[in-house]
Design a protein around this motif. Structure first.
Motif, PDB file in Angstrom:
ATOM      1  N   ALA A  97      34.258   5.375  -8.486  1.00  6.82           N
ATOM      2  CA  ALA A  97      34.811   5.841  -9.981  1.00  6.82           C
ATOM      3  C   ALA A  97      33.396   5.858 -10.853  1.00  6.82           C
ATOM      4  O   ALA A  97      33.306   6.694 -11.735  1.00  6.82           O
ATOM      5  CB  ALA A  97      35.489   4.540 -10.620  1.00  6.82           C
ATOM      6  N   VAL A  98      32.408   4.953 -10.525  1.00  2.79           N
ATOM      7  CA  VAL A  98      31.164   5.097 -10.939  1.00  2.79           C
ATOM      8  C   VAL A  98      30.317   6.285 -10.830  1.00  2.79           C
ATOM      9  O   VAL A  98      29.941   6.889 -11.813  1.00  2.79           O
ATOM     10  CB  VAL A  98      30.121   3.957 -10.781  1.00  2.79           C
ATOM     11  CG1 VAL A  98      29.006   4.036 -11.347  1.00  2.79           C
ATOM     12  CG2 VAL A  98      30.868   2.596 -11.440  1.00  2.79           C
ATOM     13  N   LEU A  99      30.516   6.791  -9.559  1.00  3.23           N
ATOM     14  CA  LEU A  99      29.621   7.830  -9.213  1.00  3.23           C
ATOM     15  C   LEU A  99      30.517   9.456  -9.823  1.00  3.23           C
ATOM     16  O   LEU A  99      29.739  10.144 -10.120  1.00  3.23           O
ATOM     17  CB  LEU A  99      29.559   7.959  -7.767  1.00  3.23           C
ATOM     18  CG  LEU A  99      28.376   6.989  -7.041  1.00  3.23           C
ATOM     19  CD1 LEU A  99      28.594   7.041  -5.447  1.00  3.23           C
ATOM     20  CD2 LEU A  99      27.121   7.151  -7.862  1.00  3.23           C
ATOM     21  N   LEU A 100      31.599   9.204  -9.871  1.00  6.60           N
ATOM     22  CA  LEU A 100      32.383  10.508 -10.275  1.00  6.60           C
ATOM     23  C   LEU A 100      32.611  10.401 -11.780  1.00  6.60           C
ATOM     24  O   LEU A 100      32.799  11.766 -12.484  1.00  6.60           O
ATOM     25  CB  LEU A 100      33.698  10.601  -9.629  1.00  6.60           C
ATOM     26  CG  LEU A 100      34.027  10.587  -8.062  1.00  6.60           C
ATOM     27  CD1 LEU A 100      35.345  10.644  -7.936  1.00  6.60           C
ATOM     28  CD2 LEU A 100      33.168  12.076  -7.982  1.00  6.60           C
ATOM     29  N   VAL A 101      32.496   9.254 -12.767  1.00  2.00           N
ATOM     30  CA  VAL A 101      32.854   9.315 -14.032  1.00  2.00           C
ATOM     31  C   VAL A 101      31.584   8.788 -15.006  1.00  2.00           C
ATOM     32  O   VAL A 101      30.892   9.692 -15.597  1.00  2.00           O
ATOM     33  CB  VAL A 101      34.214   8.545 -14.146  1.00  2.00           C
ATOM     34  CG1 VAL A 101      34.493   8.691 -15.767  1.00  2.00           C
ATOM     35  CG2 VAL A 101      35.293   8.988 -13.394  1.00  2.00           C
ATOM     36  N   SER A 102      31.328   7.513 -14.926  1.00  2.00           N
ATOM     37  CA  SER A 102      30.586   6.735 -15.962  1.00  2.00           C
ATOM     38  C   SER A 102      29.246   7.272 -15.642  1.00  2.00           C
ATOM     39  O   SER A 102      28.584   7.663 -16.594  1.00  2.00           O
ATOM     40  CB  SER A 102      30.732   5.411 -15.936  1.00  2.00           C
ATOM     41  OG  SER A 102      30.307   5.077 -14.570  1.00  2.00           O
ATOM     42  N   LEU A 103      28.663   7.255 -14.460  1.00  2.00           N
ATOM     43  CA  LEU A 103      27.134   7.577 -14.369  1.00  2.00           C
ATOM     44  C   LEU A 103      26.687   9.182 -14.651  1.00  2.00           C
ATOM     45  O   LEU A 103      26.066   9.491 -15.514  1.00  2.00           O
ATOM     46  CB  LEU A 103      26.719   7.232 -13.072  1.00  2.00           C
ATOM     47  CG  LEU A 103      25.254   7.239 -12.847  1.00  2.00           C
ATOM     48  CD1 LEU A 103      24.726   6.285 -13.519  1.00  2.00           C
ATOM     49  CD2 LEU A 103      24.915   6.951 -11.331  1.00  2.00           C
ATOM     50  N   PRO A 104      27.834  10.281 -13.971  1.00  2.84           N
ATOM     51  CA  PRO A 104      27.519  11.426 -14.617  1.00  2.84           C
ATOM     52  C   PRO A 104      27.537  11.548 -16.049  1.00  2.84           C
ATOM     53  O   PRO A 104      26.832  12.375 -16.681  1.00  2.84           O
ATOM     54  CB  PRO A 104      28.367  12.201 -13.931  1.00  2.84           C
ATOM     55  CG  PRO A 104      28.815  11.581 -12.667  1.00  2.84           C
ATOM     56  CD  PRO A 104      28.908  10.195 -13.211  1.00  2.84           C
ATOM     57  N   ALA A 105      28.648  10.980 -16.689  1.00  2.00           N
ATOM     58  CA  ALA A 105      28.569  11.040 -17.980  1.00  2.00           C
ATOM     59  C   ALA A 105      27.623  10.550 -18.701  1.00  2.00           C
ATOM     60  O   ALA A 105      27.099  11.347 -19.913  1.00  2.00           O
ATOM     61  CB  ALA A 105      29.939  10.216 -18.652  1.00  2.00           C
ATOM     62  N   ALA A 106      26.961   9.492 -18.426  1.00  2.00           N
ATOM     63  CA  ALA A 106      25.805   8.855 -19.136  1.00  2.00           C
ATOM     64  C   ALA A 106      24.783   9.795 -18.843  1.00  2.00           C
ATOM     65  O   ALA A 106      23.829  10.147 -19.781  1.00  2.00           O
ATOM     66  CB  ALA A 106      25.268   7.772 -18.522  1.00  2.00           C
ATOM     67  N   SER A 107      24.496  10.577 -17.788  1.00  2.00           N
ATOM     68  CA  SER A 107      23.335  11.531 -17.374  1.00  2.00           C
ATOM     69  C   SER A 107      23.334  12.721 -18.273  1.00  2.00           C
ATOM     70  O   SER A 107      22.673  13.018 -18.852  1.00  2.00           O
ATOM     71  CB  SER A 107      23.396  11.767 -15.886  1.00  2.00           C
ATOM     72  OG  SER A 107      23.438  10.815 -15.077  1.00  2.00           O
ATOM     73  N   ILE A 108      24.596  13.199 -18.387  1.00  2.00           N
ATOM     74  CA  ILE A 108      24.844  14.346 -19.007  1.00  2.00           C
ATOM     75  C   ILE A 108      24.528  14.253 -20.574  1.00  2.00           C
ATOM     76  O   ILE A 108      24.176  14.946 -21.321  1.00  2.00           O
ATOM     77  CB  ILE A 108      26.232  15.123 -18.956  1.00  2.00           C
ATOM     78  CG1 ILE A 108      26.309  15.650 -17.572  1.00  2.00           C
ATOM     79  CG2 ILE A 108      26.502  16.241 -19.977  1.00  2.00           C
ATOM     80  CD1 ILE A 108      27.541  15.812 -16.968  1.00  2.00           C
ATOM     81  N   ALA A 109      25.260  13.056 -20.918  1.00  2.00           N
ATOM     82  CA  ALA A 109      25.095  12.707 -22.472  1.00  2.00           C
ATOM     83  C   ALA A 109      23.714  12.682 -22.839  1.00  2.00           C
ATOM     84  O   ALA A 109      22.960  13.042 -23.818  1.00  2.00           O
ATOM     85  CB  ALA A 109      25.819  11.420 -22.895  1.00  2.00           C
ATOM     86  N   SER A 110      22.795  11.625 -22.071  1.00  2.00           N
ATOM     87  CA  SER A 110      21.231  11.691 -22.306  1.00  2.00           C
ATOM     88  C   SER A 110      20.826  12.806 -22.358  1.00  2.00           C
ATOM     89  O   SER A 110      19.744  12.851 -23.127  1.00  2.00           O
ATOM     90  CB  SER A 110      20.955  10.549 -21.171  1.00  2.00           C
ATOM     91  OG  SER A 110      21.164  11.075 -19.914  1.00  2.00           O
ATOM     92  N   GLY A 111      20.961  13.742 -21.351  1.00  2.00           N
ATOM     93  CA  GLY A 111      20.162  14.911 -21.253  1.00  2.00           C
ATOM     94  C   GLY A 111      20.512  15.787 -22.696  1.00  2.00           C
ATOM     95  O   GLY A 111      19.396  16.493 -23.230  1.00  2.00           O
ATOM     96  N   LEU A 112      21.555  15.916 -22.953  1.00  2.00           N
ATOM     97  CA  LEU A 112      22.213  16.647 -24.213  1.00  2.00           C
ATOM     98  C   LEU A 112      21.351  16.146 -25.382  1.00  2.00           C
ATOM     99  O   LEU A 112      20.689  16.894 -26.364  1.00  2.00           O
ATOM    100  CB  LEU A 112      23.421  16.495 -24.437  1.00  2.00           C
ATOM    101  CG  LEU A 112      24.511  17.364 -23.818  1.00  2.00           C
ATOM    102  CD1 LEU A 112      25.836  17.209 -23.708  1.00  2.00           C
ATOM    103  CD2 LEU A 112      23.961  18.932 -23.674  1.00  2.00           C
ATOM    104  N   VAL A 113      21.303  14.682 -25.615  1.00  2.00           N
ATOM    105  CA  VAL A 113      20.481  14.058 -26.714  1.00  2.00           C
ATOM    106  C   VAL A 113      19.125  14.464 -26.678  1.00  2.00           C
ATOM    107  O   VAL A 113      18.507  14.588 -27.647  1.00  2.00           O
ATOM    108  CB  VAL A 113      20.978  12.572 -26.746  1.00  2.00           C
ATOM    109  CG1 VAL A 113      20.008  11.763 -27.737  1.00  2.00           C
ATOM    110  CG2 VAL A 113      22.240  12.154 -27.014  1.00  2.00           C
ATOM    111  N   THR A 114      18.458  14.327 -25.626  1.00  2.00           N
ATOM    112  CA  THR A 114      17.202  14.629 -25.539  1.00  2.00           C
ATOM    113  C   THR A 114      16.795  15.960 -25.714  1.00  2.00           C
ATOM    114  O   THR A 114      15.782  16.281 -26.377  1.00  2.00           O
ATOM    115  CB  THR A 114      16.698  14.410 -23.883  1.00  2.00           C
ATOM    116  OG1 THR A 114      16.977  13.184 -23.392  1.00  2.00           O
ATOM    117  CG2 THR A 114      15.131  14.646 -23.744  1.00  2.00           C
TER     118      THR A 114
END
Length: 452
Positions: A97-114
Motif C-alpha cells: 500500500a505504501v509503495l503503490l499509493v502514499s510514497l509515490p504521491a509524496a514524491s510526485i507532490a514534492s517534485g511539483l512543488v519544487t
C-alpha cells in the motif's frame, strides 16, 4: 542443510551485530563527510546551506510517505516466528500500500512543488531539480523501508550496509562518487546537479535491498486487495510511528530551515556546516539504536526488563565512550575542523558548532530511552514529546534568530535538545522502570550472549 546454515549465519549476537554495523557505519561516515566536503566546495557558502535544506526536506517527506510502516514493520518482524504466514501477509500488504499509493504521491507532490518554487530558473534547470528531488523522496523512503525490514528479519549484515548517515555505506559512497564526478564534469549545474547526483546514488542499493526483502515473503499468498483501503489500515495502525519519526527528524533539522527563512545564504551555510558536523556525535548512539531495536522488542515481549536494562546501559556506555573521543577535537579545535571538512570560510561557524555539540551530548547521555519506549508500544508518548519539543523549537528558534541571529538560533537548539532528552529519559524510567544512562559496570558478556 544449506537453509539451516544460512539461518545460523544470520543470528549474530548483539556484539557481533554491533561490530558489523560499526564497520559499515564507518564507511557511511566517510561517504557522508566526503559528500558534504564536495558539496560545500562546489556550491560555496552561497548555496551549500540550501543543499542541506534540500537533503533534510526530502528525508522528512520520504518519512511521511512511509506512514510509519518501516518502524512498525521492524518491531513486528523481530517478534514474528518463521512460520507466521498470516503475520507476513499483513506486513506485505502494508508495504504494498505504501509503495503503490502514499510514497509515490509524496514524491510526485514534492517534485511539483519544487518545480513551482524554482520559477526564476530556466525550464531545464527546474525540471532537473524537480525530478531529482522527487527521486530523492521516493528512493530515500524505500531505503529506510527495506533497511528496517531487513533488520527486523535478522538479515543484520545487509541491513547494516543500508543504515546510517546518507542512507548507509553503499548509498553514501555512491553519492560521494557521483557528486565528485558531476562537480568535475559539469560544475555549472550547481544545486540541481548535486541533487540529481544524490538521487541516482540511491537507485542500485534500493533495488538490491528490495530483492532481499521480497525473497523473505514471496512464498506467502497475498490476495489482491484495494491498496487505498490497505493504506487506511496502515495509517490507523502505525500513525504514531509516523508522527514520531517525522517529529524526531524535524527536531534534528528544523533549525536549518529557520536559518534558511530568516538569515542570509552565507549564515545558513555556516549553520548547515556546523549542524552536519555536530551530527557525527550521535552516530555511535544511532548505531546502537538500530542494533538494539529488535532486541528491545523481543525482551519487552518476554517481560525480561532487568536483562534489557543491563543491555541498554551497556550500549549507552559504549556510545558515550566513543562519542567522548569525537567530542574533544570539536571542543578544542572547532574552527580548524570546520575549515578542513568544508573549506575556507566555514571556520566562522566555530561557536555554533560548540553549542550544537552540547545538545547532542545530552542525547548520548540519555541513552537508548527512545528505542525502549517505541519498541514497548509507548511510541505515542515519544511522539507527543517530540511534537511538543518541535513546537517549542519553532517558536523559540524563530524568536532567537530574529533577535540574536546565528548564535541565538544555536543556543535555542542546544537548550531545547537537552530538555527534550532529559524528559525522554524520565519517561522511560516512569513508564518502563528502566534506567538507560551509561553505567560504570557495563556487561559485555551479556551483550555477547544475547542474539542481536
Amino acid at each position: 542443510m544449506a537453509s539451516g546454515q544460512r539461518t545460523t549465519r544470520q543470528r549474530l549476537s548483539i556484539l557481533g551485530a554491533l561490530g558489523w554495523f560499526t564497520a559499515s557505519y564507518g564507511l557511511a561516515i566517510i561517504g557522508y563527510v566526503a559528500s558534504n566536503a564536495i558539496a560545500s566546495r562546489w556550491l560555496g557558502r552561497g548555496e551549500y546551506g540550501y543543499f542541506v535544506v534540500a537533503v533534510t526536506v526530502s528525508a522528512v517527506i520520504g518519512q511521511l510517505g512511509l506512514l510509519g510502516v518501516h518502524r512498525a514493520g521492524l518491531r513486528e518482524a523481530a517478534r514474528m516466528g518463521a512460520d507466521d504466514d498470516e503475520g507476513m501477509a499483513l506486513l506485505r500488504r502494508g508495504v504494498r500500500a505504501v509503495l503503490l499509493v502514499s510514497l509515490p504521491a509524496a514524491s510526485i507532490a514534492s517534485g511539483l512543488v519544487t518545480y513551482i518554487v524554482s520559477g526564476n530558473e530556466p525550464v531545464k534547470t527546474r525540471l532537473v531539480m524537480a525530478v531529482g528531488f522527487a527521486l530523492m523522496v521516493g528512493l530515500g523512503g524505500q531505503q529506510k523501508l527495506w533497511a528496517n525490514y531487513l533488520r527486523g528479519f535478522g538479515d543484520v549484515r545487509v541491513a547494516s550496509l543500508l543504515e546510517g548517515r546518507s542512507g548507509g555505506a553503499i548509498v553514501a559512497m555512491a553519492q560521494a562518487l557521483l557528486l565528485g564526478i558531476v562537480w568535475k564534469s559539469a560544475p555549472d549545474t550547481g544545486l540541481p546537479g548535486a541533487v540529481a547526483a544524490l538521487a541516482v546514488g540511491f537507485a542500485l542499493p534500493v533495488g538490491w535491498a528490495a530483492r532481499r526483502v521480497t525473497r523473505r515473503w514471496q512464498h506467502v499468498h497475498v490476495p489482491v486487495t484495494d491498496a487505498v483501503k490497505d493504506l487506511r489500515i496502515v495509517f490507523h495502525r502505525d500513525w504514531r510511528f509516523a508522527l514520531n519519526q517525522f517529529a524526531s527528524y524535524l527536531n534534528g533539522t528544523v533549525e536549518i530551515w529557520i536559518a534558511g527563512l530568516f538569515l542570509a545564504g552565507t549564515a545558513t551555510s555556516l549553520f548547515g556546516a556546523a549542524q552536519r558536523l555536530a551530527l557525527l556525535l550521535v552516530i555511535p548512539l544511532t548505531s546502537l539504536q538500530v542494533v538494539f531495536a529488535p532486541v528491545s522488542a523481543r525482551l519487552i515481549a518476554a517481560d525480561d526488563i532487568p536483562r534489557l536494562e543491563r543491555l541498554l546501559r551497556t550500549g549507552a556506555t559504549i556510545a558515550a565512550g566513543v562519542t567522548a573521543v569525537a567530542w574533544v577535537p570539536m571542543l578544542l579545535l572547532p574552527g580548524p575542523m570546520l575549515r578542513v571538512v568544508f573549506g575556507p570560510g566555514f571556520a566562522a561557524a566555530a561557536t555554533v558548532l560548540f553549542l550544537l555539540t552540547v545538545g547532542n551530548i545530552a542525547n548520548v547521555v540519555s541513552g537508548l530511552c527512545g528505542t525502549a519506549l517505541t519498541m514497548s508500544r509507548h511510541e505515542g508518548s515519544v511522539a507527543a514529546t517530540q511534537v511538543g519539543a518541535l513546537v517549542l523549537r519553532l517558536i523559540a528558534g524563530t524568536t532567537a534568530t530574529v533577535l540574536f541571529g546565528l548564535d541565538g538560533l544555536a543556543v535555542s537548539a542546544a537548550v531545547l535538545t537537552v530538555l527534550m532528552y532529559a524528559f525522554m529519559w524520565r519517561l522511560a524510567k516512569n513508564r518502563l522502570g528502566l534506567h538507560t544512562q551509561p553505567t560504570l559496570r557495563p556487561s559485555l558478556k551479556l551483550a555477547r550472549e544475547t542474539i542481536g
